[in-house]
Scaffold this motif. Structure first.
Motif, PDB file in Angstrom:
ATOM      1  N   MET A 160       7.425 -23.419  -2.016  1.00 40.42           N
ATOM      2  CA  MET A 160       7.845 -24.335  -2.933  1.00 40.42           C
ATOM      3  C   MET A 160       6.909 -25.131  -3.366  1.00 40.42           C
ATOM      4  O   MET A 160       5.934 -25.668  -2.778  1.00 40.42           O
ATOM      5  CB  MET A 160       9.131 -24.787  -2.346  1.00 40.42           C
ATOM      6  CG  MET A 160      10.196 -24.265  -2.121  1.00 40.42           C
ATOM      7  SD  MET A 160      11.941 -25.098  -1.176  1.00 40.42           S
ATOM      8  CE  MET A 160      11.898 -26.370  -2.732  1.00 40.42           C
ATOM      9  N   GLY A 161       6.751 -25.641  -4.641  1.00 41.18           N
ATOM     10  CA  GLY A 161       5.869 -26.550  -5.180  1.00 41.18           C
ATOM     11  C   GLY A 161       6.483 -27.914  -4.855  1.00 41.18           C
ATOM     12  O   GLY A 161       7.676 -28.354  -4.437  1.00 41.18           O
ATOM     13  N   LYS A 162       5.289 -28.847  -5.091  1.00 44.27           N
ATOM     14  CA  LYS A 162       5.746 -30.122  -4.788  1.00 44.27           C
ATOM     15  C   LYS A 162       6.533 -30.936  -5.594  1.00 44.27           C
ATOM     16  O   LYS A 162       7.518 -32.007  -5.413  1.00 44.27           O
ATOM     17  CB  LYS A 162       4.282 -31.089  -4.895  1.00 44.27           C
ATOM     18  CG  LYS A 162       3.374 -30.674  -3.636  1.00 44.27           C
ATOM     19  CD  LYS A 162       2.177 -31.593  -3.844  1.00 44.27           C
ATOM     20  CE  LYS A 162       0.881 -31.133  -3.003  1.00 44.27           C
ATOM     21  NZ  LYS A 162      -0.323 -31.691  -3.044  1.00 44.27           N
ATOM     22  N   LEU A 163       6.999 -30.282  -6.803  1.00 47.51           N
ATOM     23  CA  LEU A 163       7.838 -30.586  -7.832  1.00 47.51           C
ATOM     24  C   LEU A 163       9.102 -29.780  -8.004  1.00 47.51           C
ATOM     25  O   LEU A 163       9.656 -29.770  -9.311  1.00 47.51           O
ATOM     26  CB  LEU A 163       7.436 -31.238  -8.952  1.00 47.51           C
ATOM     27  CG  LEU A 163       6.383 -32.256  -9.078  1.00 47.51           C
ATOM     28  CD1 LEU A 163       5.726 -32.588 -10.465  1.00 47.51           C
ATOM     29  CD2 LEU A 163       6.841 -33.492  -8.450  1.00 47.51           C
ATOM     30  N   SER A 164       9.287 -28.788  -7.323  1.00 48.17           N
ATOM     31  CA  SER A 164      10.421 -27.765  -7.137  1.00 48.17           C
ATOM     32  C   SER A 164      11.801 -28.388  -7.795  1.00 48.17           C
ATOM     33  O   SER A 164      12.108 -29.339  -7.182  1.00 48.17           O
ATOM     34  CB  SER A 164      10.506 -27.154  -5.993  1.00 48.17           C
ATOM     35  OG  SER A 164      11.617 -25.860  -5.925  1.00 48.17           O
ATOM     36  N   SER A 165      12.400 -27.780  -8.823  1.00 44.98           N
ATOM     37  CA  SER A 165      13.613 -28.418  -9.004  1.00 44.98           C
ATOM     38  C   SER A 165      13.387 -29.517  -9.933  1.00 44.98           C
ATOM     39  O   SER A 165      14.852 -29.961 -10.324  1.00 44.98           O
ATOM     40  CB  SER A 165      14.681 -28.242  -8.051  1.00 44.98           C
ATOM     41  OG  SER A 165      14.764 -29.264  -7.246  1.00 44.98           O
ATOM     42  N   LYS A 166      12.562 -30.304  -9.982  1.00 40.55           N
ATOM     43  CA  LYS A 166      12.418 -31.463 -10.857  1.00 40.55           C
ATOM     44  C   LYS A 166      12.145 -31.282 -12.258  1.00 40.55           C
ATOM     45  O   LYS A 166      11.882 -30.548 -12.847  1.00 40.55           O
ATOM     46  CB  LYS A 166      11.235 -32.451 -10.426  1.00 40.55           C
ATOM     47  CG  LYS A 166      11.091 -32.611  -8.835  1.00 40.55           C
ATOM     48  CD  LYS A 166      12.327 -33.557  -8.472  1.00 40.55           C
ATOM     49  CE  LYS A 166      12.014 -33.804  -6.940  1.00 40.55           C
ATOM     50  NZ  LYS A 166      13.174 -34.854  -6.558  1.00 40.55           N
ATOM     51  N   ILE A 167      12.757 -32.443 -13.014  1.00 39.23           N
ATOM     52  CA  ILE A 167      12.853 -32.666 -14.435  1.00 39.23           C
ATOM     53  C   ILE A 167      11.665 -33.461 -14.876  1.00 39.23           C
ATOM     54  O   ILE A 167      11.997 -34.764 -14.429  1.00 39.23           O
ATOM     55  CB  ILE A 167      14.050 -32.471 -15.130  1.00 39.23           C
ATOM     56  CG1 ILE A 167      15.129 -31.375 -14.744  1.00 39.23           C
ATOM     57  CG2 ILE A 167      14.043 -32.622 -16.659  1.00 39.23           C
ATOM     58  CD1 ILE A 167      14.711 -30.198 -14.669  1.00 39.23           C
ATOM     59  N   ALA A 168      10.785 -33.126 -15.539  1.00 37.60           N
ATOM     60  CA  ALA A 168       9.761 -34.286 -15.904  1.00 37.60           C
ATOM     61  C   ALA A 168       9.580 -34.369 -17.412  1.00 37.60           C
ATOM     62  O   ALA A 168       9.579 -33.189 -18.172  1.00 37.60           O
ATOM     63  CB  ALA A 168       8.165 -33.897 -15.331  1.00 37.60           C
ATOM     64  N   VAL A 169       9.301 -35.604 -17.849  1.00 37.66           N
ATOM     65  CA  VAL A 169       9.241 -35.817 -19.277  1.00 37.66           C
ATOM     66  C   VAL A 169       7.796 -36.502 -19.584  1.00 37.66           C
ATOM     67  O   VAL A 169       7.557 -37.470 -18.746  1.00 37.66           O
ATOM     68  CB  VAL A 169      10.114 -36.757 -19.839  1.00 37.66           C
ATOM     69  CG1 VAL A 169      10.072 -37.082 -21.429  1.00 37.66           C
ATOM     70  CG2 VAL A 169      11.641 -35.981 -19.810  1.00 37.66           C
ATOM     71  N   ILE A 170       6.945 -35.793 -20.340  1.00 36.88           N
ATOM     72  CA  ILE A 170       5.718 -36.530 -20.615  1.00 36.88           C
ATOM     73  C   ILE A 170       5.287 -36.631 -21.904  1.00 36.88           C
ATOM     74  O   ILE A 170       5.281 -35.799 -22.774  1.00 36.88           O
ATOM     75  CB  ILE A 170       4.573 -35.409 -19.914  1.00 36.88           C
ATOM     76  CG1 ILE A 170       4.878 -35.034 -18.444  1.00 36.88           C
ATOM     77  CG2 ILE A 170       3.034 -35.886 -20.177  1.00 36.88           C
ATOM     78  CD1 ILE A 170       3.901 -33.986 -17.739  1.00 36.88           C
ATOM     79  N   THR A 171       5.196 -37.912 -22.504  1.00 35.60           N
ATOM     80  CA  THR A 171       5.047 -38.075 -23.699  1.00 35.60           C
ATOM     81  C   THR A 171       3.282 -38.060 -24.007  1.00 35.60           C
ATOM     82  O   THR A 171       2.364 -38.148 -22.759  1.00 35.60           O
ATOM     83  CB  THR A 171       5.201 -39.616 -24.139  1.00 35.60           C
ATOM     84  OG1 THR A 171       4.337 -40.532 -23.346  1.00 35.60           O
ATOM     85  CG2 THR A 171       6.635 -39.851 -23.854  1.00 35.60           C
ATOM     86  N   GLY A 172       2.879 -37.573 -25.031  1.00 34.72           N
ATOM     87  CA  GLY A 172       1.328 -37.097 -25.334  1.00 34.72           C
ATOM     88  C   GLY A 172       1.052 -36.046 -24.415  1.00 34.72           C
ATOM     89  O   GLY A 172      -0.117 -35.881 -23.931  1.00 34.72           O
ATOM     90  N   GLY A 173       1.991 -35.108 -24.248  1.00 34.64           N
ATOM     91  CA  GLY A 173       1.816 -33.998 -23.158  1.00 34.64           C
ATOM     92  C   GLY A 173       1.084 -32.675 -23.846  1.00 34.64           C
ATOM     93  O   GLY A 173       0.952 -31.781 -23.228  1.00 34.64           O
TER      94      GLY A 173
END
Length: 249
Positions: free
Chosen positions: A1-14
């Motif tokens: 499993m990754g360190k951000l498994s199942s997480k939702i992230a929003v990145i502006t300027g992505g």
């Protein structure tokens, strides 16, 4: 499993530079990522390069409507989010005597207002225990020629972060700042530096840095991962300089 498994992230300027590297790393660590960028073509190209874990939205963060559209997209697709990275920024390097009101407004609208209202709009959608990360710059603390307005706009978001770290404490939402030093990204071209002049500019920047080189976008992304993942679970209200030591000189 990754360190951000199942997480939702929003990145502006992505869609480019540090934001793109961060989106790529977050997706590799298991997150579903929404990237926001001003130019639709660039956003679409970034999504294609980043893969199925990433979706994109084109919009200007200086416009509050963009944040409302992002929030609506997140609510419809995922219900909630776990991480919000306010990374989009703009810079115009010029002496203070040459700054027009349009120059001033362009930087404060994108860097300060865009960050403030992005967080204000997204905060209700963040799960308790989530993370907010703001991208600032070592220019807010180290005087660099022609950076007065840019530095002021970045200092503003650092003040926002300190306040938000306490405002959101009851929800256990951590708020931190990442301050890059000179980093090898496409920013030079965006600033209008001719391709043939870029190596000289980069070499000059490297001579200012104790480590003797510019940072890599991937190194900033690793720092962002620490601050937004469980590894940084007891870290809030910090301003992490990832700058090869330039802020010490």
């Amino acid at each position: 499993m990754g360190k951000l498994s199942s997480k939702i992230a929003v990145i502006t300027g992505g869609n480019s530079g540090i934001g793109f590297a961060t989106a790529r790393l977050f997706a590799a660590e298991g997150a579903k990522v929404v990237i926001v960028g001003r130019r639709e073509i660039a956003v679409n190209e970034a999504v294609t390069a980043l893969g199925r874990q990433v979706i994109g939205l084109a919009g200007d963060v200086a416009d509050v409507v963009t944040h409302e559209r992002v929030a609506a997209l997140v609510a419809e697709r995922f219900g909630k989010a776990d991480i919000y990275v306010a990374n989009a920024g703009g810079i115009r390097i010029q002496p203070s005597s040459a700054v027009t009101m349009a120059d001033y407004d362009a930087q404060f609208l994108t860097n300060a207002r865009g960050t403030f209202f992005g967080v204000q709009t997204m905060a209700p959608l963040l799960r308790d225990g989530g993370a907010i990360l703001l991208t600032s710059s070592v220019a807010s603390r180290k005087v660099l020629e022609g950076h007065a307005v840019y530095a002021g706009s970045k200092a503003a978001i650092e003040a926002f972060a300190r306040n938000w770290a306490l405002e959101f404490k009851d929800r256990r939402i951590r708020v931190n700042v990442l301050s890059p030093g000179p980093t090898d990204t496409p920013i030079l071209a965006k600033l209008g530096v001719a391709p043939q002049a870029q190596p000289q500019v980069e070499a000059q920047a490297a001579r200012m840095i104790p480590f003797g080189r510019m940072g890599k976008a991937e190194e900033l992304a690793q720092a962002a991962l620490f601050l937004c993942s469980a590894e940084g679970a007891f870290v809030t209200g910090v301003n992490l300089a990832v700058d090869g030591g330039i802020s010490l000189t």
